[in-house]
Motif scaffolding. Structure first.
Motif, PDB file in Angstrom:
ATOM      1  N   GLN A  79      10.207  64.446  70.067  1.00  0.00           N
ATOM      2  CA  GLN A  79       9.697  65.451  68.966  1.00  0.00           C
ATOM      3  C   GLN A  79      10.705  66.982  69.188  1.00  0.00           C
ATOM      4  OE1 GLN A  79       5.890  64.796  69.776  1.00  0.00           O
ATOM      5  NE2 GLN A  79       5.649  63.410  68.224  1.00  0.00           N
ATOM      6  N   ILE A  80      10.748  67.498  70.344  1.00  0.00           N
ATOM      7  CA  ILE A  80      11.413  68.380  70.363  1.00  0.00           C
ATOM      8  C   ILE A  80      12.732  68.516  70.143  1.00  0.00           C
ATOM      9  CG2 ILE A  80      12.371  70.270  72.002  1.00  0.00           C
ATOM     10  CD1 ILE A  80       9.639  69.442  73.832  1.00  0.00           C
ATOM     11  N   LEU A  97      11.864  74.253  76.441  1.00  0.00           N
ATOM     12  CA  LEU A  97      10.820  73.201  76.263  1.00  0.00           C
ATOM     13  C   LEU A  97      11.186  71.669  76.994  1.00  0.00           C
ATOM     14  CD1 LEU A  97       9.605  73.949  72.651  1.00  0.00           C
ATOM     15  CD2 LEU A  97       8.397  74.425  74.771  1.00  0.00           C
ATOM     16  N   LEU A  98      12.553  71.294  76.793  1.00  0.00           N
ATOM     17  CA  LEU A  98      13.070  70.223  77.095  1.00  0.00           C
ATOM     18  C   LEU A  98      13.060  70.141  78.620  1.00  0.00           C
ATOM     19  CD1 LEU A  98      15.820  69.414  74.430  1.00  0.00           C
ATOM     20  CD2 LEU A  98      13.536  67.980  74.667  1.00  0.00           C
ATOM     21  N   SER A  99      13.559  71.325  79.298  1.00  0.00           N
ATOM     22  CA  SER A  99      13.429  71.623  80.805  1.00  0.00           C
ATOM     23  C   SER A  99      12.073  71.262  81.325  1.00  0.00           C
ATOM     24  CB  SER A  99      14.323  72.820  81.153  1.00  0.00           C
ATOM     25  OG  SER A  99      15.540  72.831  80.801  1.00  0.00           O
ATOM     26  N   GLN A 100      11.240  71.798  80.460  1.00  0.00           N
ATOM     27  CA  GLN A 100       9.723  71.850  81.190  1.00  0.00           C
ATOM     28  C   GLN A 100       9.337  70.312  80.919  1.00  0.00           C
ATOM     29  OE1 GLN A 100       8.578  75.120  78.378  1.00  0.00           O
ATOM     30  NE2 GLN A 100       7.082  75.175  79.737  1.00  0.00           N
ATOM     31  N   VAL A 101       9.857  69.798  80.051  1.00  0.00           N
ATOM     32  CA  VAL A 101       9.278  68.262  79.836  1.00  0.00           C
ATOM     33  C   VAL A 101      10.145  67.338  80.926  1.00  0.00           C
ATOM     34  CG1 VAL A 101       9.318  66.226  78.557  1.00  0.00           C
ATOM     35  CG2 VAL A 101       8.768  68.190  77.572  1.00  0.00           C
ATOM     36  N   GLU A 102      11.108  67.584  81.237  1.00  0.00           N
ATOM     37  CA  GLU A 102      11.833  67.001  82.205  1.00  0.00           C
ATOM     38  C   GLU A 102      11.659  67.173  83.554  1.00  0.00           C
ATOM     39  OE1 GLU A 102      14.599  64.192  83.614  1.00  0.00           O
ATOM     40  OE2 GLU A 102      14.268  64.722  81.844  1.00  0.00           O
ATOM     41  N   GLU A 103      10.960  68.472  83.925  1.00  0.00           N
ATOM     42  CA  GLU A 103      10.398  68.467  85.389  1.00  0.00           C
ATOM     43  C   GLU A 103       8.996  67.978  85.428  1.00  0.00           C
ATOM     44  OE1 GLU A 103       8.978  72.417  88.054  1.00  0.00           O
ATOM     45  OE2 GLU A 103       8.971  72.747  85.869  1.00  0.00           O
ATOM     46  N   ILE A 104       8.373  67.811  84.253  1.00  0.00           N
ATOM     47  CA  ILE A 104       6.843  67.441  84.392  1.00  0.00           C
ATOM     48  C   ILE A 104       6.996  65.642  84.604  1.00  0.00           C
ATOM     49  CG2 ILE A 104       4.982  66.407  82.591  1.00  0.00           C
ATOM     50  CD1 ILE A 104       5.423  69.490  81.698  1.00  0.00           C
ATOM     51  N   LYS A 105       7.942  65.150  83.686  1.00  0.00           N
ATOM     52  CA  LYS A 105       8.379  63.761  83.857  1.00  0.00           C
ATOM     53  C   LYS A 105       8.663  63.497  85.360  1.00  0.00           C
ATOM     54  CE  LYS A 105      10.980  61.647  80.840  1.00  0.00           C
ATOM     55  NZ  LYS A 105      12.002  61.654  79.652  1.00  0.00           N
ATOM     56  N   LYS A 106       9.449  64.237  86.013  1.00  0.00           N
ATOM     57  CA  LYS A 106       9.806  64.000  87.501  1.00  0.00           C
ATOM     58  C   LYS A 106       8.559  64.000  88.322  1.00  0.00           C
ATOM     59  CE  LYS A 106      14.485  65.463  86.947  1.00  0.00           C
ATOM     60  NZ  LYS A 106      15.557  66.670  87.397  1.00  0.00           N
ATOM     61  N   MET A 107       7.766  65.004  87.963  1.00  0.00           N
ATOM     62  CA  MET A 107       6.481  65.222  88.837  1.00  0.00           C
ATOM     63  C   MET A 107       5.704  63.979  88.708  1.00  0.00           C
ATOM     64  SD  MET A 107       6.023  69.307  88.221  1.00  0.00           S
ATOM     65  CE  MET A 107       4.650  69.519  89.649  1.00  0.00           C
ATOM     66  N   LEU A 108       5.452  63.436  87.476  1.00  0.00           N
ATOM     67  CA  LEU A 108       4.687  62.522  87.215  1.00  0.00           C
ATOM     68  C   LEU A 108       5.081  61.192  87.746  1.00  0.00           C
ATOM     69  CD1 LEU A 108       3.674  62.724  83.571  1.00  0.00           C
ATOM     70  CD2 LEU A 108       2.003  62.912  85.204  1.00  0.00           C
ATOM     71  N   ASN A 109       6.298  60.816  87.776  1.00  0.00           N
ATOM     72  CA  ASN A 109       6.882  59.865  88.469  1.00  0.00           C
ATOM     73  C   ASN A 109       6.653  59.749  89.651  1.00  0.00           C
ATOM     74  OD1 ASN A 109       8.650  57.333  87.906  1.00  0.00           O
ATOM     75  ND2 ASN A 109      10.296  58.573  89.301  1.00  0.00           N
ATOM     76  N   GLY A 110       6.848  61.046  90.473  1.00  0.00           N
ATOM     77  CA  GLY A 110       6.605  61.169  91.808  1.00  0.00           C
ATOM     78  C   GLY A 110       5.166  60.951  92.345  1.00  0.00           C
ATOM     79  N   LEU A 111       4.372  61.416  91.477  1.00  0.00           N
ATOM     80  CA  LEU A 111       3.020  61.080  91.832  1.00  0.00           C
ATOM     81  C   LEU A 111       2.550  59.574  91.609  1.00  0.00           C
ATOM     82  CD1 LEU A 111       0.257  62.265  92.487  1.00  0.00           C
ATOM     83  CD2 LEU A 111      -0.160  63.320  90.122  1.00  0.00           C
ATOM     84  N   ILE A 112       3.036  59.103  90.435  1.00  0.00           N
ATOM     85  CA  ILE A 112       2.806  57.711  90.344  1.00  0.00           C
ATOM     86  C   ILE A 112       3.405  56.799  91.453  1.00  0.00           C
ATOM     87  CG2 ILE A 112       3.677  55.425  88.637  1.00  0.00           C
ATOM     88  CD1 ILE A 112       3.565  57.562  86.491  1.00  0.00           C
ATOM     89  N   THR A 113       4.720  56.985  91.815  1.00  0.00           N
ATOM     90  CA  THR A 113       5.263  56.313  93.057  1.00  0.00           C
ATOM     91  C   THR A 113       4.202  56.396  94.293  1.00  0.00           C
ATOM     92  OG1 THR A 113       7.503  56.647  92.140  1.00  0.00           O
ATOM     93  CG2 THR A 113       7.212  56.206  94.246  1.00  0.00           C
ATOM     94  N   LYS A 114       4.129  57.834  94.555  1.00  0.00           N
ATOM     95  CA  LYS A 114       3.138  58.079  95.625  1.00  0.00           C
ATOM     96  C   LYS A 114       1.752  57.009  95.530  1.00  0.00           C
ATOM     97  CE  LYS A 114       0.859  61.802  98.220  1.00  0.00           C
ATOM     98  NZ  LYS A 114       0.500  63.197  98.148  1.00  0.00           N
ATOM     99  N   LEU A 115       1.182  57.154  94.582  1.00  0.00           N
ATOM    100  CA  LEU A 115       0.000  56.546  94.435  1.00  0.00           C
ATOM    101  C   LEU A 115       0.237  54.999  94.439  1.00  0.00           C
ATOM    102  CD1 LEU A 115      -1.594  58.411  91.488  1.00  0.00           C
ATOM    103  CD2 LEU A 115      -2.725  58.196  93.818  1.00  0.00           C
ATOM    104  N   ASN A 116       1.218  54.356  94.073  1.00  0.00           N
ATOM    105  CA  ASN A 116       1.517  52.929  94.073  1.00  0.00           C
ATOM    106  C   ASN A 116       2.018  52.760  95.476  1.00  0.00           C
ATOM    107  OD1 ASN A 116       1.210  52.211  91.358  1.00  0.00           O
ATOM    108  ND2 ASN A 116       3.165  52.805  90.769  1.00  0.00           N
ATOM    109  N   ASN A 117       2.688  53.378  96.350  1.00  0.00           N
ATOM    110  CA  ASN A 117       3.018  53.169  97.610  1.00  0.00           C
ATOM    111  C   ASN A 117       1.784  53.195  98.617  1.00  0.00           C
ATOM    112  OD1 ASN A 117       5.830  52.745  97.029  1.00  0.00           O
ATOM    113  ND2 ASN A 117       6.356  54.816  97.644  1.00  0.00           N
TER     114      ASN A 117
END
Length: 120
Positions: A79-80, A97-117
Motif C-alpha cells: 500500500q505504501i 515508511l518502507l524502511s520502517q516496514v522492512e525493519e519490523i518484518k525482520k524483527m517479527l521474523n526473528g521473534l517468530i524464529t526464536k519462538l519456534n526454535n
C-alpha cells in the motif's frame, strides 16, 4: 502473559502506525474510504496483533498472531508502494515508511524464529 509494551517490535510498529496516520492526512479526500482506510487498517493491525498475541497463554498462540502481524506488514508495504506510485506520498516519506516496514518484518521474523526454535 507478556507485556506487549516491552517488545521493541511493538514500539516500532506503533511508531510506524503514527507515521502512516500523519502521512495519509495529505491523501486526496476521495480516498477516505479506499486507500486511506486500508493503509490505516493494515498499519494498526501490526501492533494490534502483537498486543493480542501477548495476551495468549502459549508461545504457539503468540506466534500465530506474529504471523498475522507479518502478513499485515506485507500488505502495508504494498500500500505504501502504491501510494508512492500514485504520488499520494512524497518519495522520501514513502522510502522512510518502507524502511520502517522492512525493519519490523525482520524483527517479527526473528521473534517468530526464536519462538519456534524454543518449542522444537
Amino acid at each position: 502473559m507478556r507485556d506487549y509494551k516491552k517488545y521493541l517490535v511493538w514500539e516500532k510498529s506503533h511508531q510506524l502506525t503514527l507515521d502512516v496516520y500523519r502521512n495519509t492526512k495529505s491523501f486526496p479526500k476521495d480516498e477516505m474510504f479506499g486507500l486511506i482506510s486500508q493503509i490505516k487498517r493494515s498499519s494498526s493491525s501490526i501492533p494490534t496483533n502483537i498486543a493480542e498475541g501477548c495476551g495468549r497463554n502459549s508461545d504457539k498462540d503468540f506466534c500465530r498472531f506474529l504471523y498475522v502481524a507479518f502478513g499485515s506488514a506485507n500488505e502495508l508495504e504494498y500500500q505504501i508502494i502504491l501510494s508512492i506510485d500514485l504520488q499520494f506520498i512524497q518519495i522520501e516519506n514513502g522510502q522512510k515508511l518502507l524502511s520502517q516496514v522492512e525493519e519490523i518484518k525482520k524483527m517479527l521474523n526473528g521473534l517468530i524464529t526464536k519462538l519456534n526454535n524454543a518449542n522444537s
